[in-house]
Design a protein around this motif. Sequence first.
Motif, PDB file in Angstrom:
ATOM      1  N   SER A 178      44.681  44.956  39.424  1.00  0.00           N
ATOM      2  CA  SER A 178      43.086  44.353  39.852  1.00  0.00           C
ATOM      3  C   SER A 178      42.521  44.399  38.662  1.00  0.00           C
ATOM      4  O   SER A 178      41.427  43.802  38.311  1.00  0.00           O
ATOM      5  N   ASP A 179      42.261  45.698  37.832  1.00  0.00           N
ATOM      6  CA  ASP A 179      41.667  45.900  36.776  1.00  0.00           C
ATOM      7  C   ASP A 179      41.988  44.976  35.628  1.00  0.00           C
ATOM      8  O   ASP A 179      41.068  44.437  35.047  1.00  0.00           O
ATOM      9  N   LEU A 180      43.383  44.911  35.514  1.00  0.00           N
ATOM     10  CA  LEU A 180      43.796  44.088  34.254  1.00  0.00           C
ATOM     11  C   LEU A 180      43.320  42.545  34.460  1.00  0.00           C
ATOM     12  O   LEU A 180      43.212  41.828  33.838  1.00  0.00           O
ATOM     13  N   SER A 181      43.538  42.122  36.163  1.00  0.00           N
ATOM     14  CA  SER A 181      43.250  40.936  36.326  1.00  0.00           C
ATOM     15  C   SER A 181      41.742  40.596  35.983  1.00  0.00           C
ATOM     16  O   SER A 181      41.337  39.481  35.567  1.00  0.00           O
ATOM     17  N   THR A 182      40.865  41.587  36.411  1.00  0.00           N
ATOM     18  CA  THR A 182      39.364  41.545  36.099  1.00  0.00           C
ATOM     19  C   THR A 182      39.130  41.318  34.603  1.00  0.00           C
ATOM     20  O   THR A 182      38.273  40.610  34.202  1.00  0.00           O
ATOM     21  N   GLN A 183      39.867  42.376  33.799  1.00  0.00           N
ATOM     22  CA  GLN A 183      39.904  42.072  32.449  1.00  0.00           C
ATOM     23  C   GLN A 183      40.241  40.806  31.926  1.00  0.00           C
ATOM     24  O   GLN A 183      39.617  40.468  30.677  1.00  0.00           O
ATOM     25  N   SER A 184      41.258  39.991  32.546  1.00  0.00           N
ATOM     26  CA  SER A 184      41.648  38.772  32.090  1.00  0.00           C
ATOM     27  C   SER A 184      40.559  37.607  32.411  1.00  0.00           C
ATOM     28  O   SER A 184      40.261  36.569  31.585  1.00  0.00           O
ATOM     29  N   TRP A 185      39.454  38.119  33.132  1.00  0.00           N
ATOM     30  CA  TRP A 185      38.328  37.139  33.526  1.00  0.00           C
ATOM     31  C   TRP A 185      37.175  37.364  32.345  1.00  0.00           C
ATOM     32  O   TRP A 185      36.910  36.544  31.655  1.00  0.00           O
TER      33      TRP A 185
END
Length: 349
Positions: free
Chosen positions: A60-67
Motif C-alpha cells: 500500500s505504501d508503494l502504491s501511494t508512492q506511485s501517486w
Amino acid sequence: EDLSDSEFPDFSELGDIEELGSSLGNPRKEVDPQGPWKWKQEADAPTPMERFHLRCLWVSDLSTQSWCEQQMVYGKELPGFQSAEKAAVLDAGSSAHLARELELHDLVNIHTSTKEDAWAVKLLNVLTMVPILQSGGTIREFPVFGEIEGVFLVGVIDELHYTSKGELELVELKTRKRAMMPVEAQKEKDRFQVSLYKCIFDAMVRGQVTSASLVHHMKLSPEVLLGPQVHSHAQQGGFTVKSFRDLLELTFLSLNLSDLPVIDALKIEYSHQETDTVLGMEMVVFEEKQVRDKLRHHLGYWTGLREPQGVDVKEAWKCRMCDYAAICEWRQSGGMRTLSQEQRAKKMT
Ligand code: SF4
C-alpha cells in the motif's frame, strides 16, 4: 480507502500546463541555483528504510508512492497531518473490507507480544487459507510477503477465487466517497498495487520465497516459543507447533506442496462507500516488465539512491487535493529538485 476523489477538481478549471507549472510556485524567487537539494548520498548516511526503521515495505505504501512519492514521504514523516476528512474516508474503507471478510469467516482476537507472534498469526492465516484455495474455495485477506528486487514486500490480498473458466482471480475492493469511477491516474495507482500482489503471490507459490529470507529480512528468531494465545489458536486449527521455527517449516512446506497456480486474472472493483453499490470493474493486464521497472524506480528512493520526487508538472492538479500542499518543498520549488544543477540554472534563465 480511495482518497483521491474527496476534493476532485474539475479538469475544465485547471487551465493549461504552463499555468499549472506556475501554480507550483515561482522558482526564480524561491530556489537557490546551488541547492538546497544537491543530492549526495553520504556513504554512512542512513537510507530512508533505515531512517524510518523499516525492515519491509507495504504494497500500500508503494502504491501511494506511485501517486506522489513526496506525499508518501510526508505521510511517514508527519503522520498527524492527514485531514480529518481523509482519515474518515480511510476508516470507512477499512470497515467495508472488514464487512467483506466477516462474510466468509469470523475474526478472532489474538494477543501477540513478540514480532515472532505477530508473524505467526500471518503464517497461521496462510496455513488455514491454502487448503481452502486448493479445494476451489474463496479466500479473503490473504497475507502475501517475499523478497522482490532485493527488498522484502508485505501486503494483503482482498480476495482470491476461481472463475467459471477455472482461472485464479484476484479481486481488489476499492471504496469511493463519490459515486463515480476514478480518473486514469487513480486507476494507474490501483493497477500497480494489484500487479505487485501478483508478483509476490506468484513468487510464494513458485517456492521463490523462503523461510530463510523471511527470517533474515524481518530479523526474526526461529527458536522463540509461540505465545500462549497464538499456540492455542494454532492447536485449535489442528497445527502441532511449539516454536516459531515449527510454524515456519509447516507454512513453507504447505506452500511448496500446495501446487497452487499463479494468479491468472486481476480485477479491481470500485464501489460507492455510502450505498455499497458497485460503480464498475477494471480488469488489469499484468505487464511484468513495466511493473518491475516501476518498482525498481520506487525502491531507488527507499534504498538511498535518490531523493524523493513530487508530481510532474502535468500532474500538478494532484497538489490541489494534497494535505501537504502548504509545506511541500517540491511544489514550492516548481518541481526542480531532480534536475541537475546545470538543468536548474537553464530553467531559471
Ligand atoms: Fe506531492 Fe504536490 Fe502534495 Fe507536494 S503538494 S506532496 S508534489 S501532491
